[in-house]
Design a protein around this motif. Structure first.
Motif, short mmCIF file in Angstrom:
data_model
loop_
_atom_site.label_atom_id
_atom_site.label_comp_id
_atom_site.label_asym_id
_atom_site.label_seq_id
_atom_site.Cartn_x
_atom_site.Cartn_y
_atom_site.Cartn_z
N ASN A 299 35.54 32.26 37.77
CA ASN A 299 36.09 32.28 39.12
C ASN A 299 37.41 32.92 38.73
N GLN A 300 38.17 32.18 38.27
CA GLN A 300 39.66 32.51 38.00
C GLN A 300 39.98 33.82 37.33
N LEU A 301 39.07 34.55 36.74
CA LEU A 301 38.93 35.94 36.48
C LEU A 301 38.21 36.49 37.64
N ARG A 302 37.80 36.29 38.65
CA ARG A 302 37.61 36.74 39.85
C ARG A 302 39.23 37.16 40.93
N GLU A 303 39.78 35.88 40.58
CA GLU A 303 41.11 35.44 42.00
C GLU A 303 42.05 36.43 41.48
N ILE A 304 42.08 35.95 39.62
CA ILE A 304 43.31 37.77 39.02
C ILE A 304 43.14 38.98 39.46
N MET A 305 41.72 39.59 39.45
CA MET A 305 41.63 40.92 39.87
C MET A 305 41.78 40.71 41.69
N ALA A 306 40.96 40.14 42.31
CA ALA A 306 41.39 39.68 43.84
C ALA A 306 42.80 40.28 44.42
N ASN A 307 43.55 39.43 43.37
CA ASN A 307 44.97 39.20 43.09
C ASN A 307 46.03 40.75 43.01
N ARG A 308 44.89 41.48 42.15
CA ARG A 308 45.40 43.00 42.31
C ARG A 308 45.04 43.97 42.50
N GLU A 309 43.70 43.76 43.88
CA GLU A 309 43.26 44.73 44.87
C GLU A 309 43.98 45.47 45.49
N ASP A 310 45.16 45.17 46.16
CA ASP A 310 46.30 46.46 46.52
C ASP A 310 46.77 46.90 45.55
N ALA A 311 45.78 47.40 44.12
CA ALA A 311 46.64 48.27 43.60
C ALA A 311 46.05 49.56 43.66
#
Length: 410
Positions: free
Chosen positions: A223-235
């Motif tokens: 779940n934390q990994l998904r959130e980490i990547m979601a926080n970089r979705e604007d890349a």
């Protein structure tokens, strides 16, 4: 000034560089330190580390900290983030310097101290020039002490992958500098290691001078990994990521002990694969291809610096794995294959004892798994060797070595 990567001004496809897919690729760099609200699941660790560095902010000595945790657990990220915040939060009249050293790269005392001096030096202030090479270790230390006293009240130094240093001299000298009267500036050291046993291997003198506090980072969960990547979705550009991309990237990384670096690496690779394919969106198939790329990159890091003999030993085990229905092999059988490879490549053949040592070293690095097999009173105990990595990935990576390229299995 950095150009806005989301600008539509690039219209020459020769220089597109992924702009159809990415809007700000820097967010996917491994060394990128994101804003506080993009850091996931590390509030407690941030608060604990800040408490240890609090002294620097108020003009007195910060504490030394030893941080443990598996690769990709956020150790370097949090250390750099908190150090930057301490520097920004310093009281009026308090000057804090920060420096980051990658001990995998600067792995000798001289390299580390010369890099520290160069990174912390502002020549316009100190009027000191720090040559990259050519000075003795003691002269680099003298330059460093002078630079620190001219510029700073406190310095926070991050020594990442400290266990890869050739010795622990730099740790002792940095932690004793103020007490020994070398400098008036105070130094706080954040030492980072993947190996929790590291501190036990230090001699008593170093441990006594280091006087550290310990901080342990648990792996990220899915779940934390998904959130980490979601926080970089604007890349990525809007609408480019298919909805399965982030969950699948997180699932792959969760299999590797919650490695956030791997998760971000897979996400970046997936975007690059989609771009190379000319696709309009990043999809599941691109993530799966990216995961294979990430596996090769990770293994390449493990073997790139390995001696040629170690590569030959791994190649021997790999050839058996690729060309057999079995996945584990007795050392004697691997050694026979190794002799054939050495003969073909005109290499010296090591003794069986030294060959066993090489396999044990590869087991320590997590490339090979060794199991004892008891064949009874008549047969005795034998060692069986198994590749942990995908043998096709191992073979392809090893054969990138110019020396090994001449090998072809019979």
């Amino acid at each position: 000034m950095t150009p806005d990567s989301s600008s539509d001004s690039v219209d020459d496809p020769l220089f597109d560089s992924g702009h159809r897919i990415f809007s700000n690729k820097d967010l996917l760099k491994i060394g990128h330190v994101p804003e506080a609200d993009r850091i996931v699941g590390r509030d407690e660790e941030i608060a604990k580390l800040a408490k240890r560095l609090n002294g620097a902010v108020h003009g007195y000595s910060p504490e030394n900290v030893m941080i443990y945790g598996k690769t990709g657990a956020g150790k370097s990220l949090v250390s750099r983030h908190v150090s930057q915040r301490a520097q920004n939060a310093a009281e009026a009249g308090v000057d804090i310097g920060t420096a980051y050293i990658d001990c995998a790269e600067d792995n000798t005392e001289t390299q580390a101290v010369s890099s520290l001096a160069a990174k912390l030096n502002d020549e316009t202030v100190t009027e000191i020039s720090v040559p990259h090479t050519g000075l003795s270790t003691s002269k680099y230390y003298k330059l460093l002490w002078k630079i620190l006293d001219v510029q700073f009240d406190s310095v926070i130094i991050i020594l990442d992958e400290i266990d890869l240093m050739n010795d622990d001299s730099v740790l002792m000298k940095l932690s004793r500098a103020e007490e020994a009267g070398k400098i008036d500036c105070s130094i706080g050291v954040i030492a980072i290691s993947n190996k929790i046993q590291y501190i036990d291997k230090l001699n008593e003198r170093v441990r006594s001078s280091f006087q550290h506090k310990e901080l342990f980072f648990k792996p990220y969960d899915a779940n934390q990994l998904r959130e980490i990547m979601a926080n970089r979705e604007d890349a990525f550009r809007d609408g480019v990521l298919s909805e399965e991309v982030i969950p699948l990237s997180a699932a792959f990384a969760a299999q590797e002990h919650g490695d956030a670096r791997k998760a971000i690496d897979i996400l970046r690779h997936a975007g690059e694969v989609a771009y190379e394919d000319g696709a309009a969106k990043v999809q599941e198939k691109h993530v799966r291809q990216a995961q294979q790329h990430a596996e090769k990159d990770r293994f390449r890091e493990l073997v790139n610096g390995a001696p040629t003999q170690a590569k030959a030993a791994l190649l021997a085990l790999t050839e058996l794995s690729v060309n057999s229905d079995d996945d584990a092999f007795l050392t004697s059988r691997v050694y026979d294959q190794y002799e054939q490879i050495c003969d073909h490549l005109e290499m010296d053949v090591l003794s069986v004892r030294r060959f066993r040592d090489i396999l044990k070293e590869q087991a320590f690095l997590g490339v090979v798994e060794i199991e004892k097999i008891n064949k009874g009173s008549a047969g005795g105990i034998h060692l069986q060797n198994r590749l942990i990595e995908d043998p096709h990935v191992v073979r392809e990576t090893i054969l990138e070595d110019a020396w090994m390229q001449d090998w072809s299995s019979e």
